[in-house]
Design an enzyme around this catalytic site. Structure first.
Site, short mmCIF file in Angstrom:
data_model
loop_
_atom_site.label_atom_id
_atom_site.label_comp_id
_atom_site.label_asym_id
_atom_site.label_seq_id
_atom_site.Cartn_x
_atom_site.Cartn_y
_atom_site.Cartn_z
N THR A 131 5.50 -65.98 27.59
CA THR A 131 5.56 -65.51 26.21
C THR A 131 7.00 -65.45 25.70
OG1 THR A 131 5.20 -63.53 24.87
CG2 THR A 131 5.54 -63.16 27.20
N ASP A 132 7.15 -65.51 24.38
CA ASP A 132 8.48 -65.35 23.78
C ASP A 132 8.98 -63.91 23.88
OD1 ASP A 132 6.79 -64.18 21.90
OD2 ASP A 132 7.55 -65.33 20.19
N GLU A 133 8.06 -62.97 24.20
CA GLU A 133 8.46 -61.56 24.23
C GLU A 133 9.49 -61.26 25.31
OE1 GLU A 133 5.44 -58.64 23.77
OE2 GLU A 133 4.31 -59.84 22.35
N TYR A 156 4.55 -54.83 29.13
CA TYR A 156 3.95 -56.17 29.16
C TYR A 156 5.03 -57.24 29.28
CZ TYR A 156 2.27 -60.59 27.21
OH TYR A 156 2.01 -61.94 27.02
N LYS A 160 5.90 -59.93 32.34
CA LYS A 160 5.91 -61.39 32.15
C LYS A 160 7.29 -61.94 32.53
CE LYS A 160 3.07 -63.78 30.74
NZ LYS A 160 1.91 -64.48 31.40
N ARG A 287 4.14 -48.56 16.86
CA ARG A 287 4.05 -48.84 18.30
C ARG A 287 5.37 -48.39 18.95
NH1 ARG A 287 2.99 -55.06 19.75
NH2 ARG A 287 0.80 -54.46 19.68
N TYR A 347 -6.37 -45.61 18.15
CA TYR A 347 -6.16 -45.40 16.71
C TYR A 347 -6.58 -44.00 16.26
CZ TYR A 347 -5.36 -50.41 16.70
OH TYR A 347 -4.85 -51.66 16.96
P1 NAD Z 1 -6.43 -62.84 27.25
O1 NAD Z 1 -6.18 -61.39 27.49
O2 NAD Z 1 -7.30 -63.24 26.12
O3 NAD Z 1 -7.04 -63.49 28.55
C1 NAD Z 1 -6.57 -63.20 29.84
C2 NAD Z 1 -7.59 -63.72 30.85
O4 NAD Z 1 -7.09 -63.42 32.16
C3 NAD Z 1 -8.97 -63.04 30.73
O5 NAD Z 1 -9.98 -64.01 30.81
C4 NAD Z 1 -9.01 -62.10 31.93
O6 NAD Z 1 -10.31 -61.87 32.42
C5 NAD Z 1 -8.15 -62.85 32.94
N1 NAD Z 1 -7.56 -61.95 33.93
C6 NAD Z 1 -6.91 -60.78 33.69
N2 NAD Z 1 -6.55 -60.21 34.85
C7 NAD Z 1 -6.96 -61.04 35.85
C8 NAD Z 1 -6.87 -60.99 37.26
N3 NAD Z 1 -6.29 -59.96 37.89
N4 NAD Z 1 -7.38 -62.03 37.97
C9 NAD Z 1 -7.99 -63.07 37.34
N5 NAD Z 1 -8.12 -63.15 36.01
C10 NAD Z 1 -7.61 -62.15 35.26
O7 NAD Z 1 -4.99 -63.48 27.15
P2 NAD Z 1 -4.47 -64.71 26.26
O8 NAD Z 1 -4.04 -64.18 24.96
O9 NAD Z 1 -5.42 -65.81 26.34
O10 NAD Z 1 -3.15 -65.08 27.07
C11 NAD Z 1 -3.21 -66.00 28.15
C12 NAD Z 1 -1.80 -66.17 28.71
O11 NAD Z 1 -0.93 -66.64 27.70
C13 NAD Z 1 -1.18 -64.87 29.23
O12 NAD Z 1 -0.46 -65.18 30.40
C14 NAD Z 1 -0.25 -64.44 28.11
O13 NAD Z 1 0.84 -63.70 28.63
C15 NAD Z 1 0.19 -65.78 27.56
N6 NAD Z 1 0.58 -65.80 26.14
C16 NAD Z 1 -0.28 -65.28 25.18
C17 NAD Z 1 0.07 -65.36 23.84
C18 NAD Z 1 -0.83 -64.84 22.75
O14 NAD Z 1 -0.42 -64.80 21.59
N7 NAD Z 1 -2.06 -64.45 23.03
C19 NAD Z 1 1.29 -65.95 23.48
C20 NAD Z 1 2.14 -66.44 24.48
C21 NAD Z 1 1.76 -66.37 25.80
O1 DAU Z 2 4.62 -63.23 21.04
C1 DAU Z 2 3.63 -63.56 21.95
C2 DAU Z 2 2.78 -62.36 22.24
O2 DAU Z 2 2.00 -62.13 21.06
C3 DAU Z 2 1.88 -62.53 23.44
O3 DAU Z 2 2.66 -62.64 24.59
C4 DAU Z 2 0.93 -61.33 23.59
O4 DAU Z 2 0.03 -61.55 24.66
C5 DAU Z 2 0.16 -61.16 22.30
O5 DAU Z 2 -0.65 -60.01 22.38
C6 DAU Z 2 1.12 -61.05 21.10
O6 DAU Z 2 1.84 -59.80 21.15
P1 DAU Z 2 2.08 -58.91 19.83
O7 DAU Z 2 2.32 -57.52 20.25
O8 DAU Z 2 3.06 -59.54 18.93
O9 DAU Z 2 0.60 -59.10 19.15
P2 DAU Z 2 -0.39 -58.07 18.44
O10 DAU Z 2 -1.48 -58.89 17.86
O11 DAU Z 2 -0.76 -56.94 19.32
O12 DAU Z 2 0.49 -57.48 17.25
C7 DAU Z 2 1.08 -58.34 16.28
C8 DAU Z 2 1.91 -57.47 15.35
O13 DAU Z 2 1.03 -56.63 14.59
C9 DAU Z 2 2.85 -56.52 16.07
O14 DAU Z 2 4.05 -56.39 15.32
C10 DAU Z 2 2.10 -55.19 16.07
C11 DAU Z 2 1.30 -55.24 14.79
N1 DAU Z 2 0.00 -54.54 14.83
C12 DAU Z 2 -0.87 -54.82 15.84
C13 DAU Z 2 -2.11 -54.21 15.91
C14 DAU Z 2 -3.04 -54.51 17.05
C15 DAU Z 2 -0.36 -53.64 13.82
O15 DAU Z 2 0.43 -53.41 12.88
N2 DAU Z 2 -1.57 -53.03 13.89
C16 DAU Z 2 -2.46 -53.26 14.90
O16 DAU Z 2 -3.55 -52.63 14.92
#
Ligand code: NAD
Ligand code: DAU
Length: 348
Positions: A131-133, A156, A160, A287, A347
Site C-alpha cells: 500500500t501507499d500508506e 495497519y 504493511k 480517525r 460509529y
Molecule cells: P480485503 O480485506 O478485502 O481482503 C483480504 C483477504 O485476505 C480476505 O479475503 C481475507 O479473508 C484474507 N485474509 C485475511 N487474513 C488472512 C489470513 N490470516 N490467512 C489467509 N487469508 C487471510 O483486502 P483488500 O482491500 O482486497 O486488500 C488486499 C491487499 O491489497 C492487502 O494486502 C492490502 O494491504 C492491499 N492494498 C489494498 C488497497 C485498498 O485500497 N483496498 C490498496 C493498496 C493495497
Molecule cells: O491507500 C491505500 C489504502 O486505502 C489501503 O492500503 C487500505 O487497505 C484501504 O483500506 C485504504 O485505506 P484508507 O484508510 O485510506 O481507506 P478508508 O476507505 O478506510 O478511508 C478513506 C478515507 O475516508 C480516509 O481519509 C478516512 C475517511 N473515512 C473513512 C470511513 C470508513 C471517513 O471519513 N468516514 C468513514 O466512515
C-alpha cells in the site's frame, strides 16, 4: 502449465486478480488460499468457481506448519500475496491481529516459498501486494515515489511496511525472486462496506447518517480495482525482480467532495430530489492519527511497463454505484451479523 498461489483471493482486490488471471491465462492453475475472515467471501468468485483451472484452499497464513505443508504438496511457480488485515480503523482497535496476519503471515509465506524452491529460483516469482500508506502522510505538495522513505503512522501501515521490508530483505539476503507494488486507494465492486465508498453507498441507500471523519478534508488518490488488477498482472509478468512499483490513479479527492459526488450520483439513480442525500452528511470524531494526504507518482510503472489507468473516475464510480444497487443481496449478506456490531462500536 504454471501453478500460481494467490493469497487473499476471496477478498476485494484478490477476487478481481483471480478472475483476471483465470480469464487471461488458460495455461495457469490458480490456487486461492484464504482464511475467509469477515472480509473474505466466496460469493465474490461465484462466476469462476467451477473453472477447472481454479481451486480454493481455506487456511490461515499465520499457521506456519499449514503453510509449509501447502508448499510441500504443491510446487508453486509463483505467489501473488494479497492476504492481509486491510482496514485502518480495525488496526486502531486491534493492532495485534494486524501484526500476526500481515507480518507473521508474510514471513511464513516467504519461508515456505524459499524452502520449497531451494536455490532454484528460475522462473519463480514471489509478488507482495502493498500500500501507499507505508510512505506516511503528505502535505499539500508532492507525491510518493518509489524512493520516498517509509514513514507509516497507523498499526495497519506499520504492519504493511514491516512486511515490505521483510520481502525486500529476502531478496538481498537469500536472492529470493521478489517484487513489490504499493498502490493507492482502490474502489469498485465487491469491496467490503467498512471502507469509505461502499459504506457511503450503503448508508445513502438506507437513509442513514454519512459519517465523515474530522472536517472531511483528507485527500486520497482513487484507483478502479480492475485497473489495479491489470497493474498486478503487468508487474507479476514483466516487472523486474527486486524492484518496487507505485500504482495510483492520479485522481485526488477530498473525502467531503467525494461523499458529495456519491450523494449526487445516488440521488440521480434513486430518483431522489437533488441535494436530498447530502442532508445525511454528519461530521464525526476524526480517525486517530488520520493521514492527511496520499498521492502516488505512478510514472515508473507507466514508463517501464506501459501501465496506466484505463477509465476515468466518473465512469468507474458510476459503474461501482450501479453494481452495488444491482447487487443488494451481496450487500445485505455482508452487512448482516458481525457487521452490525462492528458498526455500532466504530460509529457509536
Ligand atoms: P480485503 O480485506 O478485502 O481482503 C483480504 C483477504 O485476505 C480476505 O479475503 C481475507 O479473508 C484474507 N485474509 C485475511 N487474513 C488472512 C489470513 N490470516 N490467512 C489467509 N487469508 C487471510 O483486502 P483488500 O482491500 O482486497 O486488500 C488486499 C491487499 O491489497 C492487502 O494486502 C492490502 O494491504 C492491499 N492494498 C489494498 C488497497 C485498498 O485500497 N483496498 C490498496 C493498496 C493495497
Ligand atoms: O491507500 C491505500 C489504502 O486505502 C489501503 O492500503 C487500505 O487497505 C484501504 O483500506 C485504504 O485505506 P484508507 O484508510 O485510506 O481507506 P478508508 O476507505 O478506510 O478511508 C478513506 C478515507 O475516508 C480516509 O481519509 C478516512 C475517511 N473515512 C473513512 C470511513 C470508513 C471517513 O471519513 N468516514 C468513514 O466512515
Amino acid at each position: 502449465m504454471k501453478k500460481i498461489l494467490i493469497t487473499g483471493g476471496a477478498g476485494f482486490i484478490g477476487s478481481h486478480v483471480v478472475r483476471l488471471f483465470l480469464k487471461k491465462y488458460p495455461n495457469y492453475e490458480i490456487v486461492n488460499l484464504d482464511k475467509l475472515t469477515y472480509a473474505g467471501n466466496l460469493e465474490n468468485l461465484k462466476d469462476i468457481e467451477s473453472n477447472p483451472n481454479y481451486s480454493f484452499v481455506k487456511g490461515d497464513i499465520v499457521d506456519e506448519d499449514f503453510i509449509m505443508n501447502l508448499f510441500q504438496e504443491n510446487k508453486f511457480d509463483g505467489v501473488v500475496h494479497l492476504a492481509a488485515e486491510s482496514h485502518v480503523d480495525r488496526s486502531i482497535s486491534n493492532p495485534t491481529e494486524f501484526i500476526k496476519t500481515n507480518v507473521m503471515g508474510t514471513i511464513n509465506l516467504l519461508n515456505a516459498a524459499r524452502n520449497s524452491w531451494g536455490n532454484d529460483f528460475e522462473n519463480k516469482v514471489f509478488y507482495h501486494i502493498s500500500t501507499d500508506e507505508v510512505y506516511g502522510s503528505l502535505g499539500k505538495e508532492g507525491f510518493f515515489l518509489e524512493e520516498t522513505p517509509y514513514d507509516p503512522r497507523s498499526p495497519y501501515s506499520s504492519s504493511k511496511a514491516s512486511s515490505d521490508h521483510l520481502v525486500r530483505a529476502y531478496f538481498y539476503t537469500y536472492g529470493m525472486p521478489v517484487k513489490i507494488s504499493n498502490c493507492s486507494n482502490n474502489y469498485g465492486s465487491h469491496q467490503f462496506p467498512e471502507k469509505l465508498i461502499p459504506l457511503m453507498i450503503h448508508n445513502i441507500q438506507q437513509n442513514k447518517p454519512l459519517p465523515v471523519y474530522g472536517e472531511g478534508l483528507n485527500i486520497r488518490d482513487w484507483l478502479w480495482v480492475n485497473d489495479h488488477a491489470r497493474a498486478i498482472d503487468v508487474v507479476f509478468h514483466d516487472g523486474v525482480l527486486g524492484e518496487t512499483y507505485n500504482i495510483g490513479g492520479n485522481n485526488e479527492w477530498t473525502n467531503i467532495d467525494l461523499v458529495k459526488l456519491l450523494c449526487q450520483t445516488m440521488d440521480r439513480k434513486l430518483g431522489r430530489k437533488e441535494g436530498e442525500s447530502e442532508k445525511l452528511i454528519t461530521y464525526v470524531t476524526d480517525r486517530a492519527g488520520h493521514d492527511m494526504r496520499y498521492a502516488i507518482d505512478a510514472s515508473k510503472i507507466k514508463r517501464e511497463l506501459g501501465w496506466e489507468p484505463s477509465i476515468t473516475f466518473e465512469k468507474g464510480l458510476e459503474d461501482t454505484v450501479e453494481w452495488y444497487l444491482s447487487n443488494s443481496d451481496w450487500l445485505n449478506n455482508v452487512t448482516s451479523g458481525d457487521y452490525q456490531s462492528y458498526y455500532e462500536k466504530q460509529y457509536k
